[in-house]
Write a protein that holds these residues in place. Structure first.
Motif, short mmCIF file in Angstrom:
data_model
loop_
_atom_site.label_atom_id
_atom_site.label_comp_id
_atom_site.label_asym_id
_atom_site.label_seq_id
_atom_site.Cartn_x
_atom_site.Cartn_y
_atom_site.Cartn_z
N ARG A 131 -102.38 -21.68 -91.33
CA ARG A 131 -102.25 -22.89 -90.51
C ARG A 131 -102.80 -24.11 -91.25
N GLU A 132 -103.98 -23.98 -91.83
CA GLU A 132 -104.59 -25.09 -92.57
C GLU A 132 -103.77 -25.44 -93.81
N TYR A 133 -103.31 -24.43 -94.53
CA TYR A 133 -102.52 -24.64 -95.74
C TYR A 133 -101.29 -25.50 -95.44
N TYR A 134 -100.51 -25.11 -94.44
CA TYR A 134 -99.29 -25.85 -94.13
C TYR A 134 -99.59 -27.21 -93.49
N ALA A 135 -100.64 -27.32 -92.71
CA ALA A 135 -101.02 -28.61 -92.12
C ALA A 135 -101.39 -29.61 -93.22
N GLN A 136 -102.10 -29.16 -94.24
CA GLN A 136 -102.49 -30.03 -95.34
C GLN A 136 -101.28 -30.54 -96.14
N ARG A 137 -100.21 -29.80 -96.12
CA ARG A 137 -99.03 -30.14 -96.92
C ARG A 137 -97.86 -30.63 -96.09
N ALA A 138 -98.09 -30.94 -94.84
CA ALA A 138 -97.02 -31.33 -93.92
C ALA A 138 -96.27 -32.58 -94.36
N GLY A 139 -96.83 -33.39 -95.23
CA GLY A 139 -96.16 -34.59 -95.70
C GLY A 139 -95.11 -34.34 -96.76
N ALA A 140 -95.00 -33.11 -97.24
CA ALA A 140 -93.96 -32.81 -98.24
C ALA A 140 -92.60 -32.97 -97.59
N GLY A 141 -91.59 -33.24 -98.39
CA GLY A 141 -90.25 -33.41 -97.85
C GLY A 141 -89.75 -32.15 -97.18
N MET A 142 -89.90 -31.01 -97.82
CA MET A 142 -89.50 -29.73 -97.25
C MET A 142 -90.39 -28.65 -97.82
N ILE A 143 -90.90 -27.81 -96.93
CA ILE A 143 -91.71 -26.67 -97.36
C ILE A 143 -90.93 -25.41 -97.06
N ILE A 144 -90.72 -24.60 -98.08
CA ILE A 144 -90.07 -23.31 -97.90
C ILE A 144 -91.18 -22.34 -97.52
N SER A 145 -91.14 -21.83 -96.30
CA SER A 145 -92.24 -20.99 -95.83
C SER A 145 -92.09 -19.54 -96.29
N GLU A 146 -93.05 -18.74 -95.90
CA GLU A 146 -93.11 -17.34 -96.31
C GLU A 146 -91.88 -16.56 -95.88
N ALA A 147 -91.54 -15.57 -96.66
CA ALA A 147 -90.60 -14.56 -96.19
C ALA A 147 -91.35 -13.76 -95.14
N THR A 148 -90.69 -13.38 -94.08
CA THR A 148 -91.36 -12.69 -92.99
C THR A 148 -90.72 -11.33 -92.77
N ASN A 149 -91.54 -10.29 -92.76
CA ASN A 149 -91.05 -8.93 -92.57
C ASN A 149 -90.57 -8.74 -91.14
N ILE A 150 -89.38 -8.16 -90.97
CA ILE A 150 -88.83 -7.93 -89.63
C ILE A 150 -89.03 -6.51 -89.14
N SER A 151 -89.51 -5.62 -90.01
CA SER A 151 -89.82 -4.25 -89.62
C SER A 151 -90.80 -3.67 -90.64
N GLU A 152 -91.45 -2.59 -90.25
CA GLU A 152 -92.39 -1.93 -91.16
C GLU A 152 -91.68 -1.50 -92.45
N SER A 153 -90.46 -1.01 -92.34
CA SER A 153 -89.75 -0.55 -93.53
C SER A 153 -89.20 -1.69 -94.39
N ALA A 154 -89.24 -2.92 -93.87
CA ALA A 154 -88.73 -4.07 -94.62
C ALA A 154 -89.80 -4.71 -95.50
N ARG A 155 -91.03 -4.23 -95.42
CA ARG A 155 -92.13 -4.82 -96.21
C ARG A 155 -91.94 -4.56 -97.69
N GLY A 156 -92.04 -5.63 -98.48
CA GLY A 156 -91.95 -5.49 -99.92
C GLY A 156 -93.29 -5.18 -100.55
N TYR A 157 -94.36 -5.71 -99.96
CA TYR A 157 -95.70 -5.45 -100.45
C TYR A 157 -96.71 -5.79 -99.36
#
Length: 79
Positions: free
Chosen positions: A41-67
């Motif tokens: 939350r703090e990380y993205y709030a500090q950078r909210a002034g950027a034109g576009m922030i590409i956020s994290e990839a988000t796992n949709i299931s336990e088996s979809a986790r890459g790491y």
């Protein structure tokens, strides 16, 4: 000057960006329980002034986790 253009607005499809700064995610593997918290939350709030922030990839299931320690949305606690 090239720097002036970097800070000028940009239409990107339906998005109107305040500038041409694109920022990649840099908080990878920091979600101990796969739940984003105060640090993210703090990380993205500090950078909210950027034109576009590409956020994290988000796992949709336990088996979809890459790491480990990546954010997920497949349990009630994560949503």
């Amino acid at each position: 000057m090239a720097f002036d253009r970097l800070l000028s607005p940009l239409r990107f499809g339906a998005l109107e960006l305040p500038n041409r700064v694109l920022m990649a995610p840099l908080t990878r593997a920091r979600c101990r329980d796969q739940i984003p918290g105060a640090m993210q939350r703090e990380y993205y709030a500090q950078r909210a002034g950027a034109g576009m922030i590409i956020s994290e990839a988000t796992n949709i299931s336990e088996s979809a986790r890459g790491y480990v320690f990546t954010p997920s949305i497949f349990t009630d606690e994560q949503e």
